[in-house]
Design an enzyme around this catalytic site. Structure first.
Site, PDB file in Angstrom:
ATOM      1  N   GLY A  74     -76.506  98.312  12.917  1.00  0.00           N
ATOM      2  CA  GLY A  74     -75.214  97.841  13.370  1.00  0.00           C
ATOM      3  C   GLY A  74     -74.365  99.007  13.857  1.00  0.00           C
ATOM      4  N   LYS A  76     -71.836 101.268  16.515  1.00  0.00           N
ATOM      5  CA  LYS A  76     -71.863 101.730  17.893  1.00  0.00           C
ATOM      6  C   LYS A  76     -72.469 103.128  17.973  1.00  0.00           C
ATOM      7  CE  LYS A  76     -68.384  98.748  19.881  1.00  0.00           C
ATOM      8  NZ  LYS A  76     -67.458  98.670  21.048  1.00  0.00           N
ATOM      9  N   ILE A  77     -72.010 103.913  18.938  1.00  0.00           N
ATOM     10  CA  ILE A  77     -72.632 105.207  19.189  1.00  0.00           C
ATOM     11  C   ILE A  77     -72.057 106.284  18.272  1.00  0.00           C
ATOM     12  CG2 ILE A  77     -70.978 105.884  21.001  1.00  0.00           C
ATOM     13  CD1 ILE A  77     -73.443 107.099  22.501  1.00  0.00           C
ATOM     14  N   HIS A  80     -75.601 112.832  15.463  1.00  0.00           N
ATOM     15  CA  HIS A  80     -76.141 113.468  14.265  1.00  0.00           C
ATOM     16  C   HIS A  80     -76.571 114.886  14.643  1.00  0.00           C
ATOM     17  CE1 HIS A  80     -76.055 109.666  12.301  1.00  0.00           C
ATOM     18  NE2 HIS A  80     -77.024 109.134  13.042  1.00  0.00           N
ATOM     19  N   ILE A 185     -70.915 104.888   8.782  1.00  0.00           N
ATOM     20  CA  ILE A 185     -71.914 104.036   8.145  1.00  0.00           C
ATOM     21  C   ILE A 185     -72.404 103.007   9.152  1.00  0.00           C
ATOM     22  CG2 ILE A 185     -72.328 102.304   6.341  1.00  0.00           C
ATOM     23  CD1 ILE A 185     -70.285 103.787   4.626  1.00  0.00           C
ATOM     24  N   GLY A 197     -78.028 104.014   7.286  1.00  0.00           N
ATOM     25  CA  GLY A 197     -77.146 104.350   6.178  1.00  0.00           C
ATOM     26  C   GLY A 197     -75.900 105.089   6.602  1.00  0.00           C
ATOM     27  N   CYS A 215     -68.183 105.824  17.570  1.00  0.00           N
ATOM     28  CA  CYS A 215     -68.076 104.519  16.928  1.00  0.00           C
ATOM     29  C   CYS A 215     -67.249 103.539  17.756  1.00  0.00           C
ATOM     30  CB  CYS A 215     -67.486 104.645  15.516  1.00  0.00           C
ATOM     31  SG  CYS A 215     -68.454 105.707  14.426  1.00  0.00           S
TER      32      CYS A 215
END
Length: 265
Positions: A74, A76-77, A80, A185, A197, A215
């Site tokens: 779930g 959005k973008i 990391h 998250i 996660g 996000c």
């Protein structure tokens, strides 16, 4: 829910490529579904990578065509990379599954982690993740000499902060004293078992977020533990604290199936 075990996959020079970690998640997920293993949380760092959840819009992706990995979680973008602690708790939930409750447990563990490290964080209604609250709008510094009452990010649906200088960059939200996200998250639940996660910004280069709309949120930014605490914070320092609070939150939770209202006959 079984006791949560932790597997540290790789950090620093041994950071785990995103696709490799995604495959590892699938393997652990399958084993957990078959009850071959207990609930397991994978902890790691990734080399720099952008990932897009199912709700990501084209306008939120990098303008320069930088590759993005589309994933089945779930949200959005997001980004990391080095200096960010990523956790993939793979847990079997009671049916019918309560996804929101699972997200709230992850948030609670990260809020407690930040508190132990000396930083007060919170939730924001309607926005998942862990946040550092900014000042009230009337107390924030103006952007470009304009009152924040006329912030174009809020009034102009076509406004793109990435084309309007560093004063609007997500990485500078702390200087603007705006709300800023410290931990994101995004999850998926398949066959009653969770995947994906959280990501906790420990000491990353947050300018990576300036190339996207993190996000999908245009009127806030991003934060890191190191910047907020004003000191060096390392993944090594944060790891055992996260493990401790994830363990405690999961142990304290009274898990029950989500109540489903029956339609009147």
């Amino acid at each position: 829910m079984s006791e949560l075990r932790f597997v540290r996959l790789g950090f620093g020079d041994e950071a785990v490529e995103y696709q490799e970690a995604w495959q590892k998640q699938r393997e652990v997920h399958a084993a957990r579904f078959e009850d071959e293993i207990e609930d397991t949380c994978l902890l790691l760092e990734h080399p720099p990578v952008y990932t897009a959840g199912r709700r990501t819009e084209d306008s939120e992706r990098p303008l320069d065509g930088t590759p993005v990995v589309d994933v089945d979680r779930g949200g959005k973008i997001t980004w990391h990379g080095p200096g960010q602690l990523v956790g993939y708790p793979i847990q079997k939930l009671p049916r019918p599954v309560d996804v929101v409750a699972h997200v709230r447990r992850l948030e609670e563990a990260l809020i407690r982690t930040c508190a132990e490290l000396g930083l007060e964080t919170t939730r924001i209604e309607g926005r998942s993740g862990v946040w550092v609250l900014g000042d009230p709008v009337e107390q924030r510094p103006s952007i470009g000499g304009l009152s924040l009452d006329f912030d174009p990010r809020l009034s102009d649906p076509e406004f793109d902060a990435r084309l309007n200088g560093p004063e609007y960059a997500p990485s500078n939200a702390g200087q603007r004293r705006e709300d800023r996200k410290l931990a994101a998250i995004g999850i998926r639940v398949a066959k009653g078992v969770t995947m994906h996660g959280f990501s906790l910004n420990v000491n990353p280069d947050n300018t990576w977020f300036d190339r996207i709309v993190p996000c999908g949120i245009r009127d806030a930014g991003v934060a890191s533990l190191a910047n907020e605490l004003g000191r060096d914070v390392t993944i090594e320092e944060v790891l055992p604290v996260v493990e401790k609070h994830l363990t405690a939150v999961m142990a304290e939770s009274v898990l029950a199936p989500r109540e489903v209202e029956k339609a009147a006959v």
